[in-house]
Motif scaffolding. Structure first.
Motif, PDB file in Angstrom:
ATOM      1  N   MET A 320       0.979  -1.225  -0.044  1.00  0.00           N
ATOM      2  CA  MET A 320       0.020   0.038  -0.170  1.00  0.00           C
ATOM      3  C   MET A 320       1.103   1.357   0.147  1.00  0.00           C
ATOM      4  SD  MET A 320      -3.293   0.859   1.904  1.00  0.00           S
ATOM      5  CE  MET A 320      -2.737   1.204   3.585  1.00  0.00           C
ATOM      6  N   ASN A 321       1.946   1.427   0.861  1.00  0.00           N
ATOM      7  CA  ASN A 321       2.666   2.369   0.900  1.00  0.00           C
ATOM      8  C   ASN A 321       3.414   2.729  -0.477  1.00  0.00           C
ATOM      9  OD1 ASN A 321       2.157   2.553   3.628  1.00  0.00           O
ATOM     10  ND2 ASN A 321       4.377   1.951   4.123  1.00  0.00           N
ATOM     11  N   ILE A 322       3.731   1.602  -1.200  1.00  0.00           N
ATOM     12  CA  ILE A 322       4.547   1.811  -2.552  1.00  0.00           C
ATOM     13  C   ILE A 322       3.544   2.255  -3.526  1.00  0.00           C
ATOM     14  CG2 ILE A 322       5.629   0.621  -4.236  1.00  0.00           C
ATOM     15  CD1 ILE A 322       6.694  -1.083  -1.872  1.00  0.00           C
ATOM     16  N   ILE A 324       0.829   3.851  -2.770  1.00  0.00           N
ATOM     17  CA  ILE A 324       0.395   5.397  -2.447  1.00  0.00           C
ATOM     18  C   ILE A 324       1.199   6.359  -3.195  1.00  0.00           C
ATOM     19  CG2 ILE A 324       0.072   7.152  -0.590  1.00  0.00           C
ATOM     20  CD1 ILE A 324      -1.250   5.140   0.741  1.00  0.00           C
ATOM     21  N   ASN A 325       2.632   6.046  -2.936  1.00  0.00           N
ATOM     22  CA  ASN A 325       3.874   6.693  -3.682  1.00  0.00           C
ATOM     23  C   ASN A 325       3.683   6.886  -4.892  1.00  0.00           C
ATOM     24  OD1 ASN A 325       4.972   7.108  -1.122  1.00  0.00           O
ATOM     25  ND2 ASN A 325       6.561   5.546  -1.410  1.00  0.00           N
ATOM     26  N   ALA A 326       3.178   5.882  -5.720  1.00  0.00           N
ATOM     27  CA  ALA A 326       3.105   5.602  -7.155  1.00  0.00           C
ATOM     28  C   ALA A 326       1.903   6.642  -7.617  1.00  0.00           C
ATOM     29  CB  ALA A 326       2.899   4.327  -7.741  1.00  0.00           C
ATOM     30  N   ALA A 327       0.910   6.407  -6.924  1.00  0.00           N
ATOM     31  CA  ALA A 327      -0.123   7.568  -7.147  1.00  0.00           C
ATOM     32  C   ALA A 327      -0.146   9.139  -6.742  1.00  0.00           C
ATOM     33  CB  ALA A 327      -1.476   7.084  -6.172  1.00  0.00           C
ATOM     34  N   GLN A 328       0.768   9.107  -5.921  1.00  0.00           N
ATOM     35  CA  GLN A 328       1.078  10.697  -5.655  1.00  0.00           C
ATOM     36  C   GLN A 328       2.200  11.118  -6.351  1.00  0.00           C
ATOM     37  OE1 GLN A 328       2.234  10.243  -1.377  1.00  0.00           O
ATOM     38  NE2 GLN A 328       0.277  10.729  -0.643  1.00  0.00           N
ATOM     39  N   ALA A 329       3.025  10.261  -7.189  1.00  0.00           N
ATOM     40  CA  ALA A 329       3.948  10.862  -8.100  1.00  0.00           C
ATOM     41  C   ALA A 329       3.244  11.331  -9.486  1.00  0.00           C
ATOM     42  CB  ALA A 329       4.982   9.829  -8.356  1.00  0.00           C
ATOM     43  N   THR A 373      10.332  14.265   0.344  1.00  0.00           N
ATOM     44  CA  THR A 373      10.475  15.590  -0.447  1.00  0.00           C
ATOM     45  C   THR A 373       8.946  16.322  -0.402  1.00  0.00           C
ATOM     46  OG1 THR A 373       9.841  14.158  -2.543  1.00  0.00           O
ATOM     47  CG2 THR A 373      12.285  14.665  -1.861  1.00  0.00           C
ATOM     48  N   LYS A 374       7.956  15.546   0.375  1.00  0.00           N
ATOM     49  CA  LYS A 374       6.779  16.088   0.259  1.00  0.00           C
ATOM     50  C   LYS A 374       6.529  17.136   1.106  1.00  0.00           C
ATOM     51  CE  LYS A 374       5.478  11.842  -1.659  1.00  0.00           C
ATOM     52  NZ  LYS A 374       5.065  10.327  -1.417  1.00  0.00           N
ATOM     53  N   PRO A 375       5.566  18.050   0.590  1.00  0.00           N
ATOM     54  CA  PRO A 375       5.406  19.365   1.645  1.00  0.00           C
ATOM     55  C   PRO A 375       5.034  18.886   3.145  1.00  0.00           C
ATOM     56  CG  PRO A 375       4.133  19.480  -0.198  1.00  0.00           C
ATOM     57  CD  PRO A 375       4.540  18.228  -0.272  1.00  0.00           C
ATOM     58  N   LEU A 382       8.026   7.842   5.956  1.00  0.00           N
ATOM     59  CA  LEU A 382       8.437   6.584   6.763  1.00  0.00           C
ATOM     60  C   LEU A 382       7.518   5.359   5.793  1.00  0.00           C
ATOM     61  CD1 LEU A 382       6.941   7.618  10.221  1.00  0.00           C
ATOM     62  CD2 LEU A 382       9.257   7.124   9.468  1.00  0.00           C
ATOM     63  N   GLY A 383       6.993   5.775   4.613  1.00  0.00           N
ATOM     64  CA  GLY A 383       6.339   4.714   3.793  1.00  0.00           C
ATOM     65  C   GLY A 383       7.433   3.593   3.330  1.00  0.00           C
ATOM     66  N   LEU A 384       8.175   4.016   2.675  1.00  0.00           N
ATOM     67  CA  LEU A 384       9.469   3.172   2.328  1.00  0.00           C
ATOM     68  C   LEU A 384      10.017   2.391   3.165  1.00  0.00           C
ATOM     69  CD1 LEU A 384      10.697   4.605  -1.140  1.00  0.00           C
ATOM     70  CD2 LEU A 384       9.062   2.939  -0.801  1.00  0.00           C
TER      71      LEU A 384
HETATM   72 MG   LIG Z   1       4.852   7.447   0.994  1.00  0.00          MG
END
Ligand SMILES: [Mg+2]
Ligand SMILES: Nc1ncnc2c1ncn2[C@@H]1O[C@H](COP(=O)(O)OP(=O)(O)OP(=O)(O)O)[C@@H](O)[C@H]1O
Length: 443
Positions: A320-322, A324-329, A373-375, A382-384
């Protein structure tokens, strides 16, 4: 009297002429000469008297005679010029005498001859103390380094505990919300089904009335037709069915999301069991596409089921963390693709996105706890690191490669049957940052 005093001084004093022949030596030096040389040392070349270090001494003397400038040699640079006197007690662990030596140019007033005066000081005690201090400070340095490593490990473990806590409370919250939403979803769904049936009956009634119109007189027929037209009956009839169908679809999606939320929150403490990665991925896509609707989601797997033995909670959390990162990118348009492959005794999962990518200098840091690097307020970084730990606990491997403005691929491989599936201990929590590679591909 004066000569006697100089003779007995606890420092070495010697005088040498320009031909490097010794003119005078005090007792300090004489005591260190072999017995047979002591009587006839005068007019003997230094190289003969002090065989071991004679050449070094001669070089120094030469420079003093030529430059007419003092020369100094420090114990650290040339420690043992002359040996201990055989009767001298050994200082601590030292087996040789440490010395400072100074050679001064002097002139014999009577003859005008150039001479050089050698002063030699026994600094064994200071040198020995200094060396002991050095050893101590090296030991301290090592201890500091060990402590720093330990603190880093503790920091990592602590941050992961914070994340676990956060996830646990998020999970509880999700479970609570899911439970609350379940009831209204239940009656909305039931009502919608009834509504669909009622609508179908009403449409049948209206259609029936319309088909009997020819039996009415002209005036009545016109009135009824006008009523149908002014209320846009044809449009209502088509739209009402479509609206009900769309609402039922929407509700089914809400039900899926709630179901998945319940899954994610309750399974954290389930322990090791069979986990079907395909089901997890599908659940994740439903869950994440509901929250991040910009990317297009694709699932690529030729098999219906790909099972591993593992802990569903942490595994889902990692994926899920990975995801979410992909979606947020992806900010405007792009794809998040999840692919699952059965590779014999392992399962390989790839999460690919066509998002913003990661600059090379950041890539080596993404697994570090708190690197973000997110605001502020949007990412804890911590996700990764949590994903890394979860995959490590499953004896798996995780690697990330990325190209700026092109996208990112996270590849995970997990053994289907870990050698000791329940061995995830708190020691496994640490992520040694020095163990992470530093090129553009990270594992
Ligand atoms: Mg993340
Ligand atoms: N797919 C990706 N595309 C672009 N950058 C990424 C991607 N995955 C990770 N990163 C970068 O790595 C950083 C660390 O990611 P990580 O998931 O550990 O923390 P975060 O997303 O910033 O915060 P959190 O996950 O705690 O909400 C991110 O801030 C981002 O810069």
């Amino acid at each position: 009297m004066f000569e006697q005093l100089v003779g007995k001084l606890p420092v070495g004093i010697g005088v040498v002429d320009e031909n490097f022949n010794v003119i005078y030596l005090n007792d300090f030096f004489l005591d260190r000469l072999p017995y047979e040389l002591r009587q006839n040392y005068k007019e003997t070349p230094v190289t003969e008297l002090f065989q071991g270090e004679g050449k070094f001494l001669k070089r120094r003397l030469k420079s003093v005679f030529v430059l007419q400038h003092p020369s100094f040699s420090y114990w650290e640079q040339r420690p043992h010029i002359f040996p201990f006197k055989s009767s001298r007690p050994i200082t601590g662990e030292e087996t040789q005498m440490y010395q400072n030596m100074e050679i001064l140019p002097v002139k014999d007033k009577a003859t005008g001859k150039k001479l050089a005066c050698i002063f030699l000081q026994d600094v064994t005690a200071q040198a020995s103390y200094f060396r002991a201090q050095q050893k101590l400070s090296e030991a301290l340095k090592k201890e500091h380094e060990a402590q720093r490593k330990l603190i880093r490990k503790l920091d990592t473990a602590q941050s992961q505990l914070i994340q676990a806590e956060k996830m646990a409370s998020t999970g509880q919250l999700a479970a609570g919300i899911a439970h609350e939403i379940n009831n209204p979803i239940g009656f909305v769904n039931a009502n919608l089904n009834t509504l669909a049936q009622y609508a179908s009956h009403l449409i049948s009634i209206c259609d029936g009335v319309y088909s009997y119109l020819e039996n009415f007189n002209d005036e009545l027929r016109e009135q009824i037709e006008a009523l149908y037209q002014s209320n846009h009956y044809d449009l209502l009839k088509d739209d009402i069915t479509e609206l009900i169908e769309e609402s039922t679809d929407g509700l089914t999606r809400v039900k899926d999301i709630v179901e998945n939320l319940k899954n994610f929150s309750l399974e954290n403490s389930e322990g090791v069991q069979t986990v079907d990665i395909c089901t997890v991925c599908n659940q994740l896509i439903t869950l994440i596409s509901a929250q991040y609707s910009v990317p297009q989601y694709k699932f690529d797997c030729e098999l219906e089921k790909v099972e591993v033995m593992g802990n569903p909670g942490p595994l889902k959390q990692a994926l899920m963390n990975i995801m979410i990162n992909a979606a947020q990118a992806i900010h405007t348009k792009g794809v998040v693709k999840l692919s699952v492959r059965d590779s014999g005794d392992k399962v390989t999962i790839k999460i690919l996105d066509s998002g913003c990518g990661i600059p090379a200098q950041n890539l080596k840091r993404v697994f570090e706890p708190f690197f973000t690097t997110k605001p502020e307020g949007q990412g804890q970084g911590l996700g990764l690191s949590v994903a890394y730990t979860a995959i490590e606990q499953h004896q798996g491997k995780i690697s990330i490669s990325s190209k700026e403005a092109k996208g990112t691929v996270v590849e995970i491989s997990i053994p289907k049957q870990p050698s000791n599936a329940s061995s995830a201990t708190s020691e496994d929590l640490s992520i040694p940052s020095e163990a992470l590679p530093t090129d553009t591909q990270h594992a």
